[in-house]
Design an enzyme around this catalytic site. Structure first.
Site, PDB file in Angstrom:
ATOM      1  N   THR A  12       0.938  -1.003   0.112  1.00 35.18           N
ATOM      2  CA  THR A  12       0.095   0.032  -0.066  1.00 35.18           C
ATOM      3  C   THR A  12       0.840   1.372   0.114  1.00 35.18           C
ATOM      4  O   THR A  12       0.534   2.239  -0.543  1.00 35.18           O
ATOM      5  CB  THR A  12      -0.873   0.085   1.085  1.00 35.18           C
ATOM      6  OG1 THR A  12      -1.767  -1.175   0.971  1.00 35.18           O
ATOM      7  CG2 THR A  12      -1.649   1.169   1.301  1.00 35.18           C
ATOM      8  N   SER A  55       1.937  -7.489  -0.889  1.00 41.85           N
ATOM      9  CA  SER A  55       2.753  -8.367   0.097  1.00 41.85           C
ATOM     10  C   SER A  55       1.867  -9.607   0.056  1.00 41.85           C
ATOM     11  O   SER A  55       2.559 -10.852   0.278  1.00 41.85           O
ATOM     12  CB  SER A  55       2.840  -8.048   1.390  1.00 41.85           C
ATOM     13  OG  SER A  55       1.684  -7.895   2.367  1.00 41.85           O
ATOM     14  N   THR A  88       1.886  -4.290   4.451  1.00 42.25           N
ATOM     15  CA  THR A  88       1.608  -4.920   5.654  1.00 42.25           C
ATOM     16  C   THR A  88       1.089  -6.328   6.016  1.00 42.25           C
ATOM     17  O   THR A  88       1.327  -6.764   7.043  1.00 42.25           O
ATOM     18  CB  THR A  88       0.850  -3.713   6.433  1.00 42.25           C
ATOM     19  OG1 THR A  88      -0.375  -3.792   5.908  1.00 42.25           O
ATOM     20  CG2 THR A  88       1.347  -2.531   6.433  1.00 42.25           C
ATOM     21  N   ASP A  89       0.370  -6.971   4.849  1.00 41.72           N
ATOM     22  CA  ASP A  89      -0.457  -8.247   5.147  1.00 41.72           C
ATOM     23  C   ASP A  89       0.871  -9.200   5.677  1.00 41.72           C
ATOM     24  O   ASP A  89       0.378 -10.017   6.447  1.00 41.72           O
ATOM     25  CB  ASP A  89      -0.979  -8.688   3.873  1.00 41.72           C
ATOM     26  CG  ASP A  89      -2.111  -7.726   3.708  1.00 41.72           C
ATOM     27  OD1 ASP A  89      -2.687  -7.079   4.724  1.00 41.72           O
ATOM     28  OD2 ASP A  89      -2.926  -7.860   2.614  1.00 41.72           O
TER      29      ASP A  89
HETATM   30  N1  ASP Z   1      -2.627  -5.468   0.965  1.00 39.31           N
HETATM   31  C1  ASP Z   1      -1.707  -4.598   1.109  1.00 39.31           C
HETATM   32  C2  ASP Z   1      -0.270  -5.460   1.099  1.00 39.31           C
HETATM   33  O1  ASP Z   1      -0.060  -6.050   2.057  1.00 39.31           O
HETATM   34  C3  ASP Z   1      -1.824  -4.071   2.559  1.00 39.31           C
HETATM   35  C4  ASP Z   1      -0.621  -3.061   2.879  1.00 39.31           C
HETATM   36  O2  ASP Z   1       0.299  -2.757   2.455  1.00 39.31           O
HETATM   37  O3  ASP Z   1      -1.044  -2.254   4.023  1.00 39.31           O
HETATM   38  O4  ASP Z   1       0.325  -5.278   0.142  1.00 39.31           O
END
Ligand code: ASP
Length: 321
Positions: A12, A55, A88-89
């Site tokens: 993200t 991710s 973050t995932d």
């Molecule tokens: N779905 C996103 C990822 O992990 C979420 C994020 O980056 O916060 O790529």
């Protein structure tokens, strides 16, 4: 000036929101390398972008590539620190993988964002700046891989994503953050006492992760046996118990020398062989199930993957003591 390797991997933090639909998508070009220019007076940044992935697309293969890239650049550039931007995932899994496999004492920091680059209140740039500051800090050396978001510093071992959207999503249940980022300083209030390293050249095993549920049966364990998995991690109930109907499947895997590592599906407290009934922790431990404490399921799985792929083989029950 400190020499910091910055590795952008996507997530993200590198995406943009469509203001009409609210949908968040990767951009053709990652905005972060442009932003990095403003740090030129603070640190010498060496920028790398080996891939640009959300991710959930990241696998142990990409994690290994990051490990190799850090080691290679360390040799070449005499680095003082590393910052990795990441979705973050699965950020906590990559962070823990690097914690177990990169044997360097410089700060290695992972960061991300909960709001994409053009959203109101976007946290990406702020987290990125905070991470550069932590990576430049001498007090961040020898603390293992760190995760920095929302003004907090967490260890790779304890941190987990706890909220789907909140910017304070990264928490270390039971222990709390080990440090804080303030306007002026980087402050550590705890020192991690454990450092384990494994020498790996590739990941050549498959490890599955299951979560216990009431009414769970042996069939899923039989399937993993048929599918020839090399190891299984199970998030068991409470202190470490499973439904009685799973026992036959567990036995099947253990008889075939497929290790089973157990963590609790509770995110606080520890798993122990306390209960003596069919499926209770006592029986599971006696059968050869390995109890693991201090890691959640996804990270216990990373540790099994790494330990089974390690060049110096150690029995798994010693890995998890
Ligand atoms: N779905 C996103 C990822 O992990 C979420 C994020 O980056 O916060 O790529």
């Amino acid at each position: 000036m400190k020499r910091i390797l910055v590795i952008h991997t996507g997530g993200t933090i590198a995406m943009e929101e469509n203001h009409e639909t609210g949908v968040v998508t990767p951009k053709d070009e990652n905005p972060l390398p442009q932003i990095s220019k403003q740090f030129e007076t603070t640190a010498k940044l060496i920028l790398k972008q080996p891939f640009l992935l959300p991710s959930p697309h990241i696998t142990p293969k990409e994690m290994l590539l990051l490990k190799e890239l850090i080691e290679e650049e360390y040799e070449k550039n005499n680095l003082d620190g590393v910052v990795i931007t990441h979705g973050t995932d699965t950020l906590e899994e990559t962070a823990y993988f690097l914690d177990l496999t990169v044997n360097l004492n410089i700060p290695i920091v992972l960061t991300g964002a909960m709001r994409s680059s053009n959203e109101i209140g976007s946290d990406g740039l702020y987290n990125f700046i905070a991470s550069i500051r932590v990576a430049c800090s001498d007090s961040a050396k020898n603390k293992g891989v760190l995760v920095v978001l929302n003004d907090e510093i967490h260890t790779a071992m304890n941190v987990t994503k706890t909220h789907t959207t909140n910017v304070s999503t990264f928490q270390s249940p039971q222990y709390g953050p080990i440090g804080l980022v303030t306007k002026r300083d980087i402050i550590f209030q705890q020192k991690p006492d454990k450092s384990e390293k494994y020498a790996i050249k590739d990941i050549n095993v498959r490890v599955a992760l299951l979560k216990a549920y009431s009414g769970m049966e042996a069939d899923v364990f039989h399937s993993l046996h048929q599918l020839k998995y090399d190891g299984v991690v199970i998030e068991a109930f409470g202190t470490g118990n499973l439904p009685p109907a799973t026992i036959e499947g567990i036995k099947k895997l253990l008889d075939a020398h497929i290790p089973i590592v157990l963590v609790s599906r509770c995110f606080n407290g520890i798993a122990q062989d306390t209960y003596q009934y069919v499926g209770g922790g006592k029986q599971l431990k006696e059968m050869g199930v390995i109890f693991c404490n201090g890691l959640n399921g996804p990270k216990a799985r990373i540790k099994v993957l790494v330990a089974l792929s390690s060049q110096i083989k150690k029995p798994l029950n010693e890995v998890f003591t």
